[in-house]
Scaffold this active site. Structure first.
Site, PDB file in Angstrom:
ATOM      1  CB  SER A  24      -0.916   0.008   1.230  1.00 44.67           C
ATOM      2  OG  SER A  24      -0.145  -0.147   2.409  1.00 44.67           O
ATOM      3  CG  ASN A 111      -3.696  -4.842  12.900  1.00 46.27           C
ATOM      4  OD1 ASN A 111      -3.066  -4.738  11.851  1.00 46.27           O
ATOM      5  ND2 ASN A 111      -4.110  -5.994  13.386  1.00 46.27           N
ATOM      6  CB  THR A 156     -42.150  24.639  -7.742  1.00 48.04           C
ATOM      7  OG1 THR A 156     -43.286  25.096  -8.456  1.00 48.04           O
ATOM      8  CG2 THR A 156     -41.971  25.500  -6.495  1.00 48.04           C
ATOM      9  CG  HIS A 157     -43.147  21.157 -10.425  1.00 43.36           C
ATOM     10  ND1 HIS A 157     -43.287  19.850 -10.032  1.00 43.36           N
ATOM     11  CD2 HIS A 157     -43.859  21.894  -9.537  1.00 43.36           C
ATOM     12  CE1 HIS A 157     -44.072  19.797  -8.976  1.00 43.36           C
ATOM     13  NE2 HIS A 157     -44.428  21.022  -8.645  1.00 43.36           N
ATOM     14  CB  SER A 278     -16.228  23.912 -29.179  1.00 42.95           C
ATOM     15  OG  SER A 278     -16.227  23.049 -30.296  1.00 42.95           O
ATOM     16  CE  LYS A 284     -20.803  24.408 -27.716  1.00 38.78           C
ATOM     17  NZ  LYS A 284     -22.104  24.159 -27.100  1.00 38.78           N
ATOM     18  CG  ASN A 286     -18.744  24.489 -24.392  1.00 38.88           C
ATOM     19  OD1 ASN A 286     -19.796  24.954 -24.826  1.00 38.88           O
ATOM     20  ND2 ASN A 286     -17.908  23.782 -25.124  1.00 38.88           N
ATOM     21  CD  GLU A 291     -20.751  21.239 -19.170  1.00 38.45           C
ATOM     22  OE1 GLU A 291     -21.676  21.556 -19.906  1.00 38.45           O
ATOM     23  OE2 GLU A 291     -19.603  21.040 -19.599  1.00 38.45           O
ATOM     24  CE1 TYR A 318      -6.192  -3.454   9.200  1.00 37.88           C
ATOM     25  CE2 TYR A 318      -5.206  -5.619   8.890  1.00 37.88           C
ATOM     26  CZ  TYR A 318      -5.406  -4.321   8.459  1.00 37.88           C
ATOM     27  OH  TYR A 318      -4.841  -3.891   7.290  1.00 37.88           O
ATOM     28  CD  GLN A 323      -2.908  -2.510   2.279  1.00 43.99           C
ATOM     29  OE1 GLN A 323      -2.257  -2.836   3.267  1.00 43.99           O
ATOM     30  NE2 GLN A 323      -2.611  -2.943   1.077  1.00 43.99           N
ATOM     31  CE  LYS A 326      -4.788   2.958   5.201  1.00 42.09           C
ATOM     32  NZ  LYS A 326      -5.632   1.764   5.091  1.00 42.09           N
TER      33      LYS A 326
HETATM   34  N1  ARG Z   1      -1.412  -1.176   5.388  1.00 40.86           N
HETATM   35  C1  ARG Z   1      -2.300  -1.689   6.370  1.00 40.86           C
HETATM   36  C2  ARG Z   1      -3.674  -1.026   6.249  1.00 40.86           C
HETATM   37  O1  ARG Z   1      -3.754  -0.056   5.587  1.00 40.86           O
HETATM   38  C3  ARG Z   1      -1.742  -1.446   7.739  1.00 40.86           C
HETATM   39  C4  ARG Z   1      -2.076  -2.505   8.722  1.00 40.86           C
HETATM   40  C5  ARG Z   1      -1.532  -3.806   8.282  1.00 40.86           C
HETATM   41  N2  ARG Z   1      -1.715  -4.781   9.288  1.00 40.86           N
HETATM   42  C6  ARG Z   1      -1.462  -6.067   9.039  1.00 40.86           C
HETATM   43  N3  ARG Z   1      -1.619  -6.880  10.012  1.00 40.86           N
HETATM   44  N4  ARG Z   1      -1.114  -6.499   7.862  1.00 40.86           N
HETATM   45  O2  ARG Z   1      -4.632  -1.485   6.792  1.00 40.86           O
END
Ligand code: ARG
Length: 466
Positions: A24, A111, A156-157, A278, A284, A286, A291, A318, A323, A326
């Site tokens: 990660s 964790n 409205t509408h 455009s 144009k 735009n 948007e 956990y 993971q 993120k």
């Molecule tokens: N990269 C992991 C996460 O984002 C961190 C925790 C990993 N823990 C493990 N026991 N592999 O959750």
């Protein structure tokens, strides 16, 4: 102690496919400063609790400070074999200060560490988003004040309904963003809780002081259950949900800007700096920016669905699935910050065509309710008044005239109670100003709303500065 920090139990090295599949580091490296600040507080706590010596702590803190500076200067490079930000920082530290660096991971696990990092990160982000919402609200109040006398048709509408002040329209968005900011503040309360010490899942046998760590990092509370602390991500989901609602509001405002700048409406013109052309049609101009602001909502909704799906049905505590939280969160943060930044720049650059708005505000018999209210004041039941005015509107539309163009004789054909005092009722400005109920579009109410909003922004900002 070659290889991974957890190498002891393994005979074979990690398969390279697995290494890249589980890594990660390419996205969680953005957490480096939170990871290091959390580690510094953790290390100071370990020393204070005499789990490591003061001297060891000093070396670790110093080393972490150097790692932080070197990452900031781009002198350290992350690589997939480091797996995640926690292992990368630890590896850099040990390379720098030697084996004593290995004491940092005492009484914690990745964790609880990742939860700490994400809570620290989210806390900082919430402050940033709130500050931008205040800026947006201030921009809306400025616009309301600057264009206070502009009247446009309220819809409205998407059909002409009743005239309203443009200022009232902007203040409606002020209210929406006010609630968005409130939702984020409430989310902050639940985010601002310190989990480090929950360790892998069950807490630790070592005599740590979680309250010390919490104080060092400015957390008012400590998590109350270690399984929950490492297992749940509801604070992230809640944040994304609040952002989804915020983006939904922005998409509605964007949609109106797009509609208003069409030649059918012709209420506004956006600055060239915020439009694009455009490649084939030379004429144009735009509205790509609104948007995209409208389109980017899709990501934020998608990220919310991803988070809800990732966490659904996970057994305690956990699981590595977590993971996956993120990238959606980072994408939501990037999208919301970028959208708010461009919106606060775009709004003050808009030109408003007041004549066109006023002309349209009168079309479509938008003062019919005013005529009915007039009859109610003369003692008619509203239902009866509604019927009478409906007939007058039908007569006007058959004869291509506006209500205020009817002579008194014409009015009296439909109801004898209509007198010359009806005419002031059928003027745009007075129709607006008579709507004095709380939250109504009357100038007096809107002025008051603007003043209260200004005070509110000052008060809220002062809390943010603390
Ligand atoms: N990269 C992991 C996460 O984002 C961190 C925790 C990993 N823990 C493990 N026991 N592999 O959750």
């Amino acid at each position: 102690m070659e290889g991974k920090p957890w190498q002891g139990r393994f005979d074979q090295p990690t398969d390279s496919l697995v290494e890249s599949f589980t890594a990660s580091i390419h996205f969680d490296q953005r957490l480096y400063q939170y990871d290091i600040h959390g580690s510094i507080a953790h290390c100071q706590m370990l020393a204070k609790c005499k789990i490591i010596s003061e001297d060891e702590a000093a070396q670790i803190v110093q080393g972490l400070g150097e790692v932080l500076r070197e990452i900031e200067r781009g002198e350290l490079t992350f690589d997939p074999s480091q797996e995640d930000i926690h292992m990368a920082v630890e590896q850099f530290l040990i390379q720098k200060i030697g084996e004593v660096g290995g004491k940092l991971h005492t009484a914690r696990s990745r964790n609880d560490q990742i939860c700490l990092d994400m809570r620290l990160y989210l806390r900082a982000v919430i402050f940033q988003v709130r500050a931008l919402i205040f800026e947006l609200q201030e921009t809306l109040v400025d616009l309301a004040e600057k264009h206070f006398d502009i009247i446009l048709p309220g819809y409205t509408h998407l059909q002409h309904a009743q005239p309203v002040l443009l200022a009232h329209h902007f203040m409606a968005y002020y209210e929406m963003f006010h609630r968005d900011e409130e939702r984020l503040t409430q989310c902050l309360e639940r985010t601002n809780v310190m989990p480090l010490g929950s360790a892998a899942l069950a807490g630790t046998t070592l005599p740590i002081d979680m309250e010390f760590t919490a104080r060092a990092l400015g957390f008012p509370q400590v998590t109350r259950n270690s399984l929950d602390a490492v297992g749940d991500r509801d604070y992230l989901i809640e944040f994304n949900a609040a952002c989804a609602i915020l983006m939904m509001h922005i998409s509605r405002l964007s949609e109106e800007l797009i509609l208003w700048s069409t030649s059918e409406f012709a209420f506004i013109e956006m600055s060239d700096a915020f439009c694009t052309g455009s490649s084939i049609m030379p004429q144009k101009k735009n509205p790509d920016v609104p948007e995209l602001m409208r389109g980017k909502v899709g990501r934020v909704y998608g990220n919310l669905t991803a988070l809800l799906t990732i966490t659904k049905a996970l057994p305690l505590a956990y699981n590595r699935d977590l993971q996956e939280d993120k990238e959606p969160i980072f994408d939501t943060v990037d999208t919301v910050l970028a959208t708010l930044r461009v919106l606060v720049r775009l709004l003050p650059e808009i030109r408003f065509f007041r004549e066109q708005m006023a002309t349209m505000a009168e079309q479509g018999y938008t003062l019919a309710t005013d005529l009915a209210d007039y009859l109610v004041r003369k003692g008619l039941a509203f239902r009866k008044a509604h019927f009478v005015v409906g007939q007058i509107v039908q007569y006007c539309s058959q004869n291509q005239k506006q209500l205020q163009d009817c002579s008194l004789d014409e009015f009296k054909r439909y109801h004898k109670g209509i007198d010359a005092d009806i005419y002031p009722f059928l003027r745009l400005g007075s129709a607006v100003d008579r709507r004095t109920s709380i939250g109504g579009t009357a100038s007096s109410r809107v002025r008051q709303a603007i003043e209260e909003a200004r005070q509110e922004i000052i008060a809220k900002r002062s809390v943010l500065d603390v």
